[in-house]
Design a protein around this motif. Structure first.
Motif, PDB file in Angstrom:
ATOM      1  N   GLU A  53       0.910  -1.620   0.071  1.00 47.65           N
ATOM      2  CA  GLU A  53       0.201  -0.006   0.182  1.00 47.65           C
ATOM      3  C   GLU A  53       0.720   1.027  -0.073  1.00 47.65           C
TER       4      GLU A  53
ATOM      5  N   PRO B 114      -7.612  -7.119  -4.925  1.00 48.00           N
ATOM      6  CA  PRO B 114      -7.174  -5.578  -4.812  1.00 48.00           C
ATOM      7  C   PRO B 114      -7.937  -4.994  -6.569  1.00 48.00           C
TER       8      PRO B 114
ATOM      9  N   PHE C 190      -7.483  -3.384  -8.749  1.00 51.68           N
ATOM     10  CA  PHE C 190      -6.912  -3.066  -9.790  1.00 51.68           C
ATOM     11  C   PHE C 190      -6.145  -4.371 -10.319  1.00 51.68           C
TER      12      PHE C 190
ATOM     13  N   SER D 231      -1.034  -0.362  -7.880  1.00 49.27           N
ATOM     14  CA  SER D 231      -2.087   0.486  -7.192  1.00 49.27           C
ATOM     15  C   SER D 231      -2.399   1.718  -7.829  1.00 49.27           C
ATOM     16  N   GLU D 232      -3.490   3.253  -7.564  1.00 43.31           N
ATOM     17  CA  GLU D 232      -2.811   3.839  -7.234  1.00 43.31           C
ATOM     18  C   GLU D 232      -1.585   4.965  -6.709  1.00 43.31           C
TER      19      GLU D 232
END
Length: 583
Positions: A360, A493, A495, A541-542
């Motif tokens: 994360e 997730p 993504f 992920s972002e």
């Protein structure tokens, strides 16, 4: 001089009995009462072989074994509430308790205080099992910390072994700045040889590599000295022909067993130690006779990955599960990419949270195995050489914890599957355990989504309709034995994309129990590619964190095929190089 006696009264299995031994000048007597609450008929037996004068020089008391500097003739079973009493004078013949011990205290302790307060501590040798039900267990309490008087017993076993207690005979000093990696200490005394593996982790002042291999040492400990009962016939013949590691727990039984074994009383082994020889953690240790490959798992199987990294010229560091549990997220933060082993099954809360936090925060996690992040283990900082497993509430188990015994003794936490503890494997690595079968492998095929332009780099050098991994040293294929799937309802997730799935698995494969509500009825959403299939997922992920997971224990066994020139090797290299390029 030690004397032993057969009292001629059997104790009922799986029932509580009360045992009273009384000594006087003429000898001693034994009374056994049976019933869960001390009721029932009593049986009384008298002996005249020894007098109380023989006890006058006693300087210690040992329960559950004979003590000759070490335990011998150990008892297999549970004890509760031992006490010592002396008889008063002829005028006042009542018995006076001079020492008693309540086993229902803090199960994390390795000693028990004398309730009479005279300093007669009992010290637990070889870590018997605490946090177990005693005679007063009502079923209303499940946590030993909330009702210690209902967990006032300790279970002893003749094969308990927490520490061999050997003195050091060899010591080596690792030179400062030595490259991090997996090493072995070769020993040859002229009679036999051994290679004892060890890890060199990065020094504090050493510059870190960009890649780190997280050695799944907790899983190695959980399987340590697993006697599978298969070391015979073709397997034994192959070990001899290949000059593989010759010692197997089926034959060498002095060093304790794994958490996949049972004690002589039939209960599961819940504790495992690294303070003993671990035969299964040796180079060239073979577990199965694999007609399509080598039959290696765990420590030797993870050399398929580290060998590949060396062959491809990727510099890497090594840390262990124990390092991650101790240091948490800071142990991973210096690295751009974290690689797991082939079977990182056993984890603590701290290691699970560290891996999630790493991804994360923008790190790239590559989960290169199957059946990972499955069982929760207990640990105690004062006893870092031990792990504990309580097999609670289902899952694929070789034994089950008794009702009311789901909380660890080492840390007091609730055990069992991580899925039942709120952190399904999909939340960590995108995929989770879904099926298992024999030690055999199949292959992957690409999904329609894998042909997106943004994913084309993964399959550079791989033909569009090519089967991926229909070869290998582990079961003959890259997708096999224990396999994982994506499941958004369990935490995969948003993504992450499934880019390939396996097919062609044989009849030995079955869906794991925790996946099902009823036979054939999955809990949660339906699996997109069927129930018996391994998924390869990829995504970013972002926050920039990357995820790549292969969902199969046998995947890394295919890396070296055709001198490392194959589609499994190419897929892994394409992904790893992209993660390194992105950071």
């Amino acid at each position: 001089m030690d004397q032993t006696f057969d009292i001629g009264v059997g104790l009922a299995k799986d029932h509580w009995s009360r045992l009273e031994v009384a000594f006087d000048l003429d000898g001693f007597s034994v009374t056994v009462s049976r019933d869960s609450h001390w009721g029932g008929d009593a049986k009384h037996v008298s002996f005249s072989h020894v007098t109380s004068r023989a006890l006058a020089g006693a300087d210690h008391i040992c329960f559950a074994a004979l003590w000759r500097g070490h335990p011998e003739q150990a008892f297999n079973g549970s004890l509760e509430g031992p006490a010592l009493s002396v008889k008063g004078s002829a005028e006042e013949p009542a018995w006076e308790v001079i020492a008693s011990w309540n086993f229902g205290g803090d199960a994390r302790d390795t000693r028990v205080e004398d309730k009479k307060g005279k300093g007669r501590w009992l010290f637990l040798i070889n870590m018997p099992t605490r946090a177990v039900r005693s005679s007063e267990w009502s079923g209303r309490n499940q946590d030993w910390k909330q009702a210690p008087d209902e967990y006032a017993a300790i279970s002893f076993h003749s094969d308990d072994l927490s520490d061999c207690g050997w003195e050091s005979t060899i010591r080596i000093d690792v030179p400062e700045g030595m490259r991090s990696g997996v090493y072995g200490l070769e020993i040859d005394n002229g009679v036999g040889k051994d290679t004892i593996p060890f890890y060199v982790v990065p020094w504090e002042r050493t510059e870190r590599q960009r890649i780190v291999f997280l050695a799944p040492t907790f899983t190695y400990m959980a399987y340590a000295n697993f006697a599978r009962g298969n070391f015979a016939g073709e397997l034994a013949e192959r070990v001899a022909a290949w000059k593989a590691y010759p010692h197997n727990p089926d034959q060498v039984r002095a060093y304790g067993y794994s958490t996949y074994s049972r004690h002589p009383d039939g209960t599961g082994v819940s504790l495992s130690s690294r303070h003993r020889p671990v035969l299964t953690m040796r180079p060239q240790y073979l577990i199965y006779f694999d007609p399509n490959g080598s039959g290696m798992r765990h420590f030797p199987a993870d050399s398929h990955l580290t060998d590949w990294l060396e062959e491809k010229g990727f510099a890497f560091d090594v840390i262990t599960d124990e390092d991650l549990d101790r240091d948490g997220l800071p142990a991973l933060s210096p690295y751009d990419v974290v690689l797991t082993g082939t079977h990182p099954e056993y984890h603590t809360q701290r290691t699970m949270e560290a891996l999630i936090g790493y991804r994360e925060a923008g790190g790239n996690l590559m989960y290169l195995g199957g059946n990972g992040f499955y069982w929760k283990i207990g640990r105690n900082d004062d006893m870092p050489h031990l792990i504990e497993v309580r097999r609670a509430e289902g899952g694929m188990r070789v034994w089950a914890s008794q009702p009311g015994e789901y909380y660890h003794q080492l840390d007091g936490e609730y055990g069992g599957l991580w899925r039942r503890n709120g952190i399904a494997p999909q939340k960590v690595a995108g995929v989770g355990f879904t099926a298992e079968g024999g030690f055999e492998g199949s292959y992957y095929v690409r999904t329609a989504a894998s042909y997106r332009d943004d994913l084309a780099f993964l399959f550079e050098g791989i033909s569009p309709n090519e089967r991926i991994g229909d070869f290998g040293l582990s079961g003959g294929g890259a997708a096999g034995f224990e396999i994982d799937q994506a499941a958004t309802d369990l935490g995969t997730p948003d993504f992450a994309t499934v880019v390939a799935f396996s097919e062609g698995h044989g009849p030995s494969f079955h869906t794991t129990f925790e996946e099902l509500l009823l036979p054939g009825v999955f809990e949660g959403t339906a699996r997109e590619h069927g129930g018996i299939s391994a998924n390869i997922v990829y995504g970013k992920s972002e926050t920039g964190g990357g995820l790549f997971a292969v969902g199969s224990i046998t995947f890394c066994g295919s890396l070296s095929h055709n001198k490392y020139d194959n589609n499994v090797s190419r897929l892994l290299e394409n992904c790893l190089r992209r993660f390194l390029a992105d950071d």
